[in-house]
Write a protein that holds these residues in place. Sequence first.
Motif, PDB file in Angstrom:
ATOM      1  N   GLU A   1       8.037 -11.084   5.762  1.00 11.72           N
ATOM      2  CA  GLU A   1       7.684 -12.385   5.174  1.00 11.72           C
ATOM      3  C   GLU A   1       6.220 -12.763   5.382  1.00 11.72           C
ATOM      4  OE1 GLU A   1       8.245 -15.282   2.681  1.00 11.72           O
ATOM      5  OE2 GLU A   1       9.911 -13.970   3.211  1.00 11.72           O
ATOM      6  N   ASN A   2       5.701 -12.602   6.579  1.00 11.12           N
ATOM      7  CA  ASN A   2       4.327 -13.014   6.864  1.00 11.12           C
ATOM      8  C   ASN A   2       3.271 -12.175   6.144  1.00 11.12           C
ATOM      9  OD1 ASN A   2       5.382 -14.924   8.557  1.00 11.12           O
ATOM     10  ND2 ASN A   2       4.897 -13.829  10.431  1.00 11.12           N
ATOM     11  N   TYR A   3       3.644 -11.019   5.616  1.00 11.81           N
ATOM     12  CA  TYR A   3       2.685 -10.129   4.975  1.00 11.81           C
ATOM     13  C   TYR A   3       2.875 -10.010   3.465  1.00 11.81           C
ATOM     14  CZ  TYR A   3       1.318  -8.684   9.639  1.00 11.81           C
ATOM     15  OH  TYR A   3       0.863  -8.672  10.916  1.00 11.81           O
ATOM     16  N   LYS A   4       3.892 -10.644   2.928  1.00  8.59           N
ATOM     17  CA  LYS A   4       4.177 -10.518   1.494  1.00  8.59           C
ATOM     18  C   LYS A   4       3.003 -10.957   0.624  1.00  8.59           C
ATOM     19  CE  LYS A   4       9.180 -10.696   1.421  1.00  8.59           C
ATOM     20  NZ  LYS A   4      10.370 -11.416   0.991  1.00  8.59           N
ATOM     21  N   ASN A   5       2.268 -11.984   1.072  1.00  7.84           N
ATOM     22  CA  ASN A   5       1.143 -12.464   0.269  1.00  7.84           C
ATOM     23  C   ASN A   5       0.036 -11.424   0.145  1.00  7.84           C
ATOM     24  OD1 ASN A   5       0.490 -12.786   3.020  1.00  7.84           O
ATOM     25  ND2 ASN A   5      -1.031 -14.337   2.533  1.00  7.84           N
ATOM     26  N   LEU A   6      -0.025 -10.458   1.052  1.00  8.18           N
ATOM     27  CA  LEU A   6      -1.041  -9.411   0.986  1.00  8.18           C
ATOM     28  C   LEU A   6      -0.715  -8.348  -0.050  1.00  8.18           C
ATOM     29  CD1 LEU A   6      -1.724  -8.853   4.784  1.00  8.18           C
ATOM     30  CD2 LEU A   6      -3.104 -10.158   3.160  1.00  8.18           C
ATOM     31  N   SER A   7       0.505  -8.351  -0.536  1.00  8.54           N
ATOM     32  CA  SER A   7       0.916  -7.291  -1.452  1.00  8.54           C
ATOM     33  C   SER A   7       1.199  -7.793  -2.861  1.00  8.54           C
ATOM     34  CB  SER A   7       2.154  -6.582  -0.903  1.00  8.54           C
ATOM     35  OG  SER A   7       3.260  -7.460  -0.868  1.00  8.54           O
ATOM     36  N   SER A   8       0.580  -8.894  -3.245  1.00 10.33           N
ATOM     37  CA  SER A   8       0.780  -9.364  -4.612  1.00 10.33           C
ATOM     38  C   SER A   8       0.355  -8.258  -5.571  1.00 10.33           C
ATOM     39  CB  SER A   8      -0.018 -10.636  -4.877  1.00 10.33           C
ATOM     40  OG  SER A   8      -1.401 -10.339  -4.950  1.00 10.33           O
ATOM     41  N   GLN A   9       0.976  -8.201  -6.718  1.00 10.26           N
ATOM     42  CA  GLN A   9       0.728  -7.103  -7.654  1.00 10.26           C
ATOM     43  C   GLN A   9      -0.740  -7.020  -8.067  1.00 10.26           C
ATOM     44  OE1 GLN A   9       3.188  -4.816  -8.394  1.00 10.26           O
ATOM     45  NE2 GLN A   9       1.410  -3.680  -9.077  1.00 10.26           N
ATOM     46  N   SER A  10      -1.354  -8.161  -8.357  1.00 12.04           N
ATOM     47  CA  SER A  10      -2.756  -8.126  -8.794  1.00 12.04           C
ATOM     48  C   SER A  10      -3.676  -7.661  -7.678  1.00 12.04           C
ATOM     49  CB  SER A  10      -3.192  -9.491  -9.322  1.00 12.04           C
ATOM     50  OG  SER A  10      -3.093 -10.466  -8.307  1.00 12.04           O
ATOM     51  N   LEU A  11      -3.408  -8.114  -6.450  1.00 11.03           N
ATOM     52  CA  LEU A  11      -4.218  -7.690  -5.310  1.00 11.03           C
ATOM     53  C   LEU A  11      -4.037  -6.201  -5.058  1.00 11.03           C
ATOM     54  CD1 LEU A  11      -6.077  -8.312  -2.926  1.00 11.03           C
ATOM     55  CD2 LEU A  11      -4.038  -8.897  -1.601  1.00 11.03           C
ATOM     56  N   MET A  12      -2.803  -5.741  -5.051  1.00  9.36           N
ATOM     57  CA  MET A  12      -2.538  -4.322  -4.807  1.00  9.36           C
ATOM     58  C   MET A  12      -3.150  -3.457  -5.901  1.00  9.36           C
ATOM     59  SD  MET A  12      -1.132  -3.782  -1.913  1.00  9.36           S
ATOM     60  CE  MET A  12      -0.344  -2.193  -1.925  1.00  9.36           C
ATOM     61  N   ASP A  13      -3.065  -3.897  -7.152  1.00  5.31           N
ATOM     62  CA  ASP A  13      -3.662  -3.134  -8.252  1.00  5.31           C
ATOM     63  C   ASP A  13      -5.168  -2.980  -8.045  1.00  5.31           C
ATOM     64  OD1 ASP A  13      -1.204  -2.833  -9.444  1.00  5.31           O
ATOM     65  OD2 ASP A  13      -1.541  -4.386 -10.960  1.00  5.31           O
ATOM     66  N   ASP A  14      -5.811  -4.066  -7.665  1.00  2.36           N
ATOM     67  CA  ASP A  14      -7.253  -4.050  -7.447  1.00  2.36           C
ATOM     68  C   ASP A  14      -7.617  -3.141  -6.272  1.00  2.36           C
ATOM     69  OD1 ASP A  14      -9.960  -5.015  -7.945  1.00  2.36           O
ATOM     70  OD2 ASP A  14      -9.730  -6.141  -6.076  1.00  2.36           O
ATOM     71  N   VAL A  15      -6.903  -3.280  -5.181  1.00  4.56           N
ATOM     72  CA  VAL A  15      -7.172  -2.470  -3.988  1.00  4.56           C
ATOM     73  C   VAL A  15      -6.904  -0.995  -4.268  1.00  4.56           C
ATOM     74  CG1 VAL A  15      -6.379  -1.982  -1.633  1.00  4.56           C
ATOM     75  CG2 VAL A  15      -6.798  -4.342  -2.342  1.00  4.56           C
ATOM     76  N   LEU A  16      -5.785  -0.699  -4.898  1.00  6.92           N
ATOM     77  CA  LEU A  16      -5.444   0.700  -5.167  1.00  6.92           C
ATOM     78  C   LEU A  16      -6.424   1.355  -6.127  1.00  6.92           C
ATOM     79  CD1 LEU A  16      -1.568   0.523  -5.289  1.00  6.92           C
ATOM     80  CD2 LEU A  16      -2.997   1.516  -3.506  1.00  6.92           C
ATOM     81  N   LYS A  17      -6.960   0.585  -7.052  1.00 10.20           N
ATOM     82  CA  LYS A  17      -7.969   1.127  -7.966  1.00 10.20           C
ATOM     83  C   LYS A  17      -9.193   1.600  -7.168  1.00 10.20           C
ATOM     84  CE  LYS A  17      -8.860  -1.207 -11.710  1.00 10.20           C
ATOM     85  NZ  LYS A  17      -9.398  -2.202 -12.666  1.00 10.20           N
ATOM     86  N   LYS A  18      -9.574   0.816  -6.183  1.00 11.08           N
ATOM     87  CA  LYS A  18     -10.708   1.178  -5.330  1.00 11.08           C
ATOM     88  C   LYS A  18     -10.360   2.356  -4.423  1.00 11.08           C
ATOM     89  CE  LYS A  18     -12.499  -3.493  -5.423  1.00 11.08           C
ATOM     90  NZ  LYS A  18     -12.612  -4.758  -4.723  1.00 11.08           N
ATOM     91  N   VAL A  19      -9.177   2.340  -3.867  1.00 11.12           N
ATOM     92  CA  VAL A  19      -8.759   3.412  -2.957  1.00 11.12           C
ATOM     93  C   VAL A  19      -8.689   4.747  -3.696  1.00 11.12           C
ATOM     94  CG1 VAL A  19      -6.824   4.281  -1.579  1.00 11.12           C
ATOM     95  CG2 VAL A  19      -7.570   1.909  -1.335  1.00 11.12           C
ATOM     96  N   ARG A  20      -8.213   4.721  -4.919  1.00  8.07           N
ATOM     97  CA  ARG A  20      -8.102   5.967  -5.690  1.00  8.07           C
ATOM     98  C   ARG A  20      -9.469   6.605  -5.932  1.00  8.07           C
ATOM     99  NH1 ARG A  20      -4.086   2.845  -8.841  1.00  8.07           N
ATOM    100  NH2 ARG A  20      -2.078   3.398  -7.938  1.00  8.07           N
ATOM    101  N   LYS A  21     -10.515   5.803  -5.949  1.00 10.69           N
ATOM    102  CA  LYS A  21     -11.872   6.338  -6.114  1.00 10.69           C
ATOM    103  C   LYS A  21     -12.322   7.123  -4.882  1.00 10.69           C
ATOM    104  CE  LYS A  21     -13.459   2.893  -9.407  1.00 10.69           C
ATOM    105  NZ  LYS A  21     -14.424   1.819  -9.674  1.00 10.69           N
ATOM    106  N   LEU A  22     -11.663   6.901  -3.752  1.00  7.77           N
ATOM    107  CA  LEU A  22     -11.998   7.635  -2.532  1.00  7.77           C
ATOM    108  C   LEU A  22     -11.341   9.013  -2.491  1.00  7.77           C
ATOM    109  CD1 LEU A  22     -11.598   4.734   0.047  1.00  7.77           C
ATOM    110  CD2 LEU A  22     -13.732   5.655  -0.888  1.00  7.77           C
ATOM    111  N   GLN A  23     -10.274   9.197  -3.253  1.00  8.49           N
ATOM    112  CA  GLN A  23      -9.533  10.449  -3.201  1.00  8.49           C
ATOM    113  C   GLN A  23     -10.396  11.678  -3.505  1.00  8.49           C
ATOM    114  OE1 GLN A  23      -6.168  10.676  -2.102  1.00  8.49           O
ATOM    115  NE2 GLN A  23      -6.973  12.740  -1.844  1.00  8.49           N
ATOM    116  N   PRO A  24     -11.279  11.637  -4.527  1.00  6.78           N
ATOM    117  CA  PRO A  24     -12.123  12.813  -4.774  1.00  6.78           C
ATOM    118  C   PRO A  24     -13.016  13.176  -3.581  1.00  6.78           C
ATOM    119  CG  PRO A  24     -12.174  11.350  -6.669  1.00  6.78           C
ATOM    120  CD  PRO A  24     -11.448  10.627  -5.572  1.00  6.78           C
TER     121      PRO A  24
END
Length: 95
Positions: A46-69
């Motif tokens: 419950e205390n961490y659900k706000n950190l995983s909103s879809q828009s936030l996760m999409d934005d963060v994952l887009k940046k993280v995927r750039k690190l994979q190469p």
Amino acid sequence: MQVESEYLPLYKNHGIRLTTWSPLAFGVLTGKYNFGVPPDSIFVVENYKNLSSQSLMDDVLKKVRKLQPIADELDVPMSQLAIAWCAANCHTLPG
């Protein structure tokens, strides 16, 4: 970085380094969330659900995927790349 001033002598006198809180960003930098939030994730608490909103996760994952190469070029997992970055970017504590 903000550190409670009363801890600074402890670190200096005993040669202790301060570890970054969640250097793997709760597992985001491991690839754990590339396909959504797993049911065993901290983001279902419950205390961490706000950190995983879809828009936030999409934005963060887009940046993280750039690190994979970069990780691929170095032939290391993303988690190792993240920890190496923390170690290479540590700062000497004042005092």
